[in-house]
Design an enzyme around this catalytic site. Structure first.
Site, mmCIF file in Angstrom:
data_model
loop_
_atom_site.group_PDB
_atom_site.id
_atom_site.type_symbol
_atom_site.label_atom_id
_atom_site.label_comp_id
_atom_site.label_asym_id
_atom_site.label_seq_id
_atom_site.Cartn_x
_atom_site.Cartn_y
_atom_site.Cartn_z
ATOM 1 N N ARG A 124 -57.913 58.252 -37.260
ATOM 2 C CA ARG A 124 -59.351 58.376 -37.020
ATOM 3 C C ARG A 124 -60.012 58.546 -38.376
ATOM 4 O O ARG A 124 -59.797 59.546 -39.049
ATOM 5 C CB ARG A 124 -59.660 59.608 -36.191
ATOM 6 N N ASP A 142 -63.259 59.006 -40.983
ATOM 7 C CA ASP A 142 -64.589 59.625 -40.997
ATOM 8 C C ASP A 142 -65.682 58.587 -41.219
ATOM 9 O O ASP A 142 -65.419 57.480 -41.685
ATOM 10 C CB ASP A 142 -64.680 60.622 -42.169
ATOM 11 N N ARG A 171 -59.329 63.215 -49.145
ATOM 12 C CA ARG A 171 -60.557 63.495 -49.894
ATOM 13 C C ARG A 171 -60.472 64.824 -50.637
ATOM 14 O O ARG A 171 -61.044 64.975 -51.722
ATOM 15 C CB ARG A 171 -61.761 63.470 -48.939
#
Lengths: 274, 274
Positions: free
Chosen positions: A73, A75, A224
């Site tokens: 999934r 972002d 990230r």
């Protein structure tokens, strides 16, 4: 989940399982998308998930309206070149070759989303649980002026970066660690926070840095957090040897910032032996 | 052209030339732009030339409203990473360091255009006539499905390409030739059609091909005619050894198609010894 012979009165269909499976096809798609205009991968009430766009295209082709199961999934703003999904459909609905299927789906998709490959997979294939490796790439443009050709594709970092320090720190992420300090899950972490990074390297071509992160799997926002921390190390905000302490702490507060979403691309997902 | 001491009543200014030059600054800028939304480099009545955007920004900073002289004129849709321009302005108007000048101009530009570098150059520097070499790069995505991350950056060629044939043909372009068959100038060609290509190579990374074209200079649409012809050779439309005959013919009709503008980027311009 059988799409052809639902149990009648709670009893199973009279067809034995192998026969039943022959009437259901499990297909895998490889998908590339520019995440700029989407609210992430997952279906949204707004309908602006990438998944929504593809399921709408599939619904126009297949009466059974297949739902997708994805490897990952992503972002909002994150891109993909090699997202993998699977779905099932009644064999009778597939009236074209697998070579033509991507063309048929692409004709119904916005230009920001493309199916690059379709294949039939065995009934036990699972895009998410079967994935044995994922590679993400993160792009940084490290120059006082942004490169307009990398707008929405790379994080603009104007200050000079100490690449040697960043590479030393990147090596610390290598191997198997508890990555709790590098995920944004709030509250109790439900999944096992231990992951194995097989690659964590930084390539340079002029002002362009490409972070290559490859591992068994990634926690929420883990890529990230790693890239953001490495860039802050490059700026001198943390010393390179601080990564080991951050990992040990298990505390998100000790690690660096999350790099912005738009520099990140899900590059490929692998199945089979790691 | 003096911007400070215009001749009075047809007589020259009383200041001797060296003194006069000290009051005029000649500056060079390196410019990157995403050409997607522009009608090419050159000033347009529509105001949608890249040059218009930069001159408007300069006019807000410098009362003398400098006009730009560029190394090259790019077509609509063509991009640049290293376009070079020069302009002159009265020394008194330059009230910031050259390191800050790109930041000041960029603050006034749309995000599609960035000044990446500014430098003072000698009075005899000329962005166009002084250029001794230019490098263009052309991107092709060679796969049945387009890569959405290269939309407006690469030409989508879905059919398989014979890279060996293309590389053999590319080698023929090497060296000094009359490139009349590879330019779209209509009617009589006013400039000398002889150019020297120092590089004409094709790099491959998966489905992504990058054509690197470097030479003393390029005729109008010459890069796009070379790439278009090479791609058509890759598709089997012409045999690789046909390039020599196309060059000899001097006839645009014998060569292949122009590759679309959006795959092309002016990569860098060099000055000084080639």
């Amino acid at each position: 989940m059988s799409l052809v012979h639902p149990p009648v009165n709670g009893r199973l269909s009279p067809h034995p399982a192998p026969h039943l499976n022959a009437r259901v096809r499990k297909l895998k798609l490889v998908i590339a998308f520019d995440g700029t205009g989407f609210h992430g991968w997952q279906s949204q009430p707004s309908g602006r998930g990438v998944q929504d766009a593809i399921e709408q295209a599939l619904a126009a082709l297949f009466p059974s309206q297949p739902r997708l199961t994805a490897s990952s999934r992503t972002d909002a703003g994150v891109h993909a070149l090699g997202m993998v999904v699977h779905f099932e459909l009644p064999a009778a609905e597939l009236r074209m070759t697998l070579r033509h299927l991507p063309l048929a789906i692409n004709a119904l998709l916005p230009r920001e989303v493309r199916v690059s490959h379709a294949a039939q997979v065995p009934p036990d294939f699972h895009a998410r649980f079967g994935a044995t490796g994922k590679q993400y790439r993160y792009q940084v443009w490290n120059h006082p002026a942004m490169n307009p050709l990398l707008e929405n594709r790379a994080w603009h970092v104007p200050r000079p970066l100490d690449l040697d320090a960043m590479r030393r720190a990147a090596a610390t992420f290598h191997g198997t660690h508890d990555f709790r300090a590098f995920t944004s899950n709030r509250g109790t972490l439900l999944e096992d926070p231990v992951r194995t990074l097989r690659r964590c390297e930084i390539r340079r071509s002029g002002p362009q840095l490409t972070f290559v992160l490859e591992g068994s799997g990634f926690l929420y926002k883990m890529c990230r957090a790693i890239v953001g921390t490495l860039v802050q190390i490059g700026e001198g905000r943390f010393p390179p040897d601080t990564v080991a302490r951050m990992l040990d702490s298990g505390d998100r507060q000790t690690a660096g910032m999350n790099a912005p979403a738009h520099g990140l691309t899900l590059w490929r997902v692998s199945y089979g032996r790691p």
